[in-house]
Design an enzyme around this catalytic site. Sequence first.
Site, PDB file in Angstrom:
ATOM      1  N   ASP A  19      47.325  35.407 -33.352  1.00  0.00           N
ATOM      2  CA  ASP A  19      47.283  34.886 -31.985  1.00  0.00           C
ATOM      3  C   ASP A  19      48.649  34.312 -31.622  1.00  0.00           C
ATOM      4  OD1 ASP A  19      46.086  34.373 -29.590  1.00  0.00           O
ATOM      5  OD2 ASP A  19      45.099  32.530 -30.227  1.00  0.00           O
ATOM      6  N   ARG A  32      54.603  39.391 -21.481  1.00  0.00           N
ATOM      7  CA  ARG A  32      53.669  39.285 -22.621  1.00  0.00           C
ATOM      8  C   ARG A  32      53.764  40.496 -23.551  1.00  0.00           C
ATOM      9  NH1 ARG A  32      49.557  35.739 -22.493  1.00  0.00           N
ATOM     10  NH2 ARG A  32      48.242  37.149 -23.691  1.00  0.00           N
ATOM     11  N   HIS A  36      53.678  41.290 -27.750  1.00  0.00           N
ATOM     12  CA  HIS A  36      52.816  42.205 -28.510  1.00  0.00           C
ATOM     13  C   HIS A  36      53.655  43.169 -29.351  1.00  0.00           C
ATOM     14  CE1 HIS A  36      49.408  40.574 -26.565  1.00  0.00           C
ATOM     15  NE2 HIS A  36      49.625  41.109 -25.374  1.00  0.00           N
ATOM     16  N   LEU A 130      46.531  48.011 -51.551  1.00  0.00           N
ATOM     17  CA  LEU A 130      45.903  47.161 -50.533  1.00  0.00           C
ATOM     18  C   LEU A 130      45.018  47.980 -49.586  1.00  0.00           C
ATOM     19  CD1 LEU A 130      46.070  44.346 -48.829  1.00  0.00           C
ATOM     20  CD2 LEU A 130      47.807  45.564 -47.514  1.00  0.00           C
ATOM     21  N   SER A 195      36.717  32.943 -32.103  1.00  0.00           N
ATOM     22  CA  SER A 195      36.887  34.027 -31.121  1.00  0.00           C
ATOM     23  C   SER A 195      36.111  35.292 -31.499  1.00  0.00           C
ATOM     24  CB  SER A 195      38.375  34.340 -30.914  1.00  0.00           C
ATOM     25  OG  SER A 195      39.066  33.210 -30.440  1.00  0.00           O
TER      26      SER A 195
HETATM   27  C1  IPE Z   1      41.624  36.571 -30.672  1.00  0.00           C
HETATM   28  O1  IPE Z   1      42.640  36.138 -29.873  1.00  0.00           O
HETATM   29  C2  IPE Z   1      41.526  38.065 -30.632  1.00  0.00           C
HETATM   30  C3  IPE Z   1      42.617  38.761 -31.299  1.00  0.00           C
HETATM   31  C4  IPE Z   1      43.549  38.190 -31.985  1.00  0.00           C
HETATM   32  C5  IPE Z   1      42.609  40.200 -31.173  1.00  0.00           C
HETATM   33  P1  IPE Z   1      42.403  35.792 -28.332  1.00  0.00           P
HETATM   34  O2  IPE Z   1      43.673  35.229 -27.822  1.00  0.00           O
HETATM   35  O3  IPE Z   1      41.860  36.957 -27.615  1.00  0.00           O
HETATM   36  O4  IPE Z   1      41.261  34.686 -28.426  1.00  0.00           O
HETATM   37  P2  IPE Z   1      40.950  33.485 -27.461  1.00  0.00           P
HETATM   38  O5  IPE Z   1      40.889  34.056 -26.071  1.00  0.00           O
HETATM   39  O6  IPE Z   1      42.084  32.523 -27.620  1.00  0.00           O
HETATM   40  O7  IPE Z   1      39.661  32.923 -27.953  1.00  0.00           O
HETATM   41  C1  IPE Z   2      47.231  37.873 -29.726  1.00  0.00           C
HETATM   42  O1  IPE Z   2      48.122  37.234 -28.875  1.00  0.00           O
HETATM   43  C2  IPE Z   2      47.193  39.367 -29.511  1.00  0.00           C
HETATM   44  C3  IPE Z   2      45.974  39.879 -28.902  1.00  0.00           C
HETATM   45  C4  IPE Z   2      44.900  39.200 -28.661  1.00  0.00           C
HETATM   46  C5  IPE Z   2      45.955  41.304 -28.560  1.00  0.00           C
HETATM   47  P1  IPE Z   2      47.703  36.743 -27.424  1.00  0.00           P
HETATM   48  O2  IPE Z   2      47.972  37.846 -26.454  1.00  0.00           O
HETATM   49  O3  IPE Z   2      46.300  36.266 -27.422  1.00  0.00           O
HETATM   50  O4  IPE Z   2      48.703  35.558 -27.183  1.00  0.00           O
HETATM   51  P2  IPE Z   2      48.425  34.157 -26.491  1.00  0.00           P
HETATM   52  O5  IPE Z   2      47.220  33.570 -27.112  1.00  0.00           O
HETATM   53  O6  IPE Z   2      48.220  34.451 -25.024  1.00  0.00           O
HETATM   54  O7  IPE Z   2      49.647  33.367 -26.733  1.00  0.00           O
HETATM   55 MG    MG Z   3      45.429  34.439 -27.642  1.00  0.00          MG
END
Ligand code: IPE
Ligand code: IPE
Ligand code: MG
Length: 240
Positions: A19, A32, A36, A130, A195
Site C-alpha cells: 500500500d 498516481r 504504481h 519460491l 482490506s
Molecule cells: C489494499 O489496498 C489492496 C491492495 C493493496 C491491492 P487499498 O489501498 O486498496 O486498501 P484501502 O482502500 O486502504 O483499505
Molecule cells: C497500493 O497503493 C496499490 C494498489 C492498491 C493497486 P495505493 O494506490 O492504494 O496507494 P495509496 O494508498 O493511495 O497511497
Molecule cells: Mg491504498
Amino acid sequence: MGQNLDGMAIPKHVALILDGNGRWAKRRGLPRTMGHKEGCVTVEKTVETAARLGIEYLTVYGFSTENWKRSAEEVGALMQLFRYYMVRLLKIASANNVRVRMIGDRRRFDKDIIEGINRLESETKGNTGLTFVIAVNYGGRDEITRAVRRLAEDCAAGRLKAEDVTEATVASYLDTADMPDPDLLIRTSGELRLSNYLLWQLAYTEIFVTDCLWPDFNQEELEKAILAYNKRERRFGGVR
Ligand code: IPE
Ligand code: IPE
Ligand code: MG
C-alpha cells in the site's frame, strides 16, 4: 546484507499488502500511476529478495475486488502495467526458479490478461524455489463466497455430504488450497486494516505494519519485519 538474520527463523509464508503507491507519487508531485509503476519495480526486487532469503511462499495483494471502484483512468493504467509486468515476471521467475500462481477471480479481466496469467502459471509450474502468489481481483469475502457456491453445488449433486464438511474441506475450496497459511503479514504505509485480504487464511498470522510506502520498501524493511516476527511468541489459541 542479510547478516542480521543469522540464526533467525525465516517465515515459510509471507503475505504482503503493498500500500502507499499513490501517497508516494503525491509526495513527489507525480501522478498516481507513477507510484504504481515504481511499485512494480519494488515487487520485482521483493520477489528476488524473498527467493534469496529462503521464503517459500510470498503472497502479494496486487488488485482487490474493491479497487475497480477507482477512476477508470487509474484502473486502465493498472491493467496496462499488469500486462507489461506479466512479461517481465516470466523472465524473473525463470531466472530465480520461482513458481508463479494467481489467486482471485481472473474471469473479470480482459481475455489477453487471462491468457497471460494462465501462461505465467503453466510456464513456471515446474520451478521448485519460491512460490510467488499474486492476488488480483482478489477479495477474501469473494473468495469465500465462490468457495461456498462450489461446495453447495457439490452437496446438491451428491458429491459431498453436509455432515462431512470440516475446516479442511472449506480450505480445499479456497483459491489457496494446498498452500500453508501465512506466518507473517506485512502491510506498508501504516494502515491498520486487512482490506478484505486472506480473511480465512490470516486467522493466526503475526502482523507487522510499517510506515514505509510501498515503492520505498526494500530488503532492509523485509528484514526488520522478519526480526520482529522472531521476537513474537506465536499463539494459536492455546495457553503458554
Ligand atoms: C489494499 O489496498 C489492496 C491492495 C493493496 C491491492 P487499498 O489501498 O486498496 O486498501 P484501502 O482502500 O486502504 O483499505
Ligand atoms: C497500493 O497503493 C496499490 C494498489 C492498491 C493497486 P495505493 O494506490 O492504494 O496507494 P495509496 O494508498 O493511495 O497511497
Ligand atoms: Mg491504498
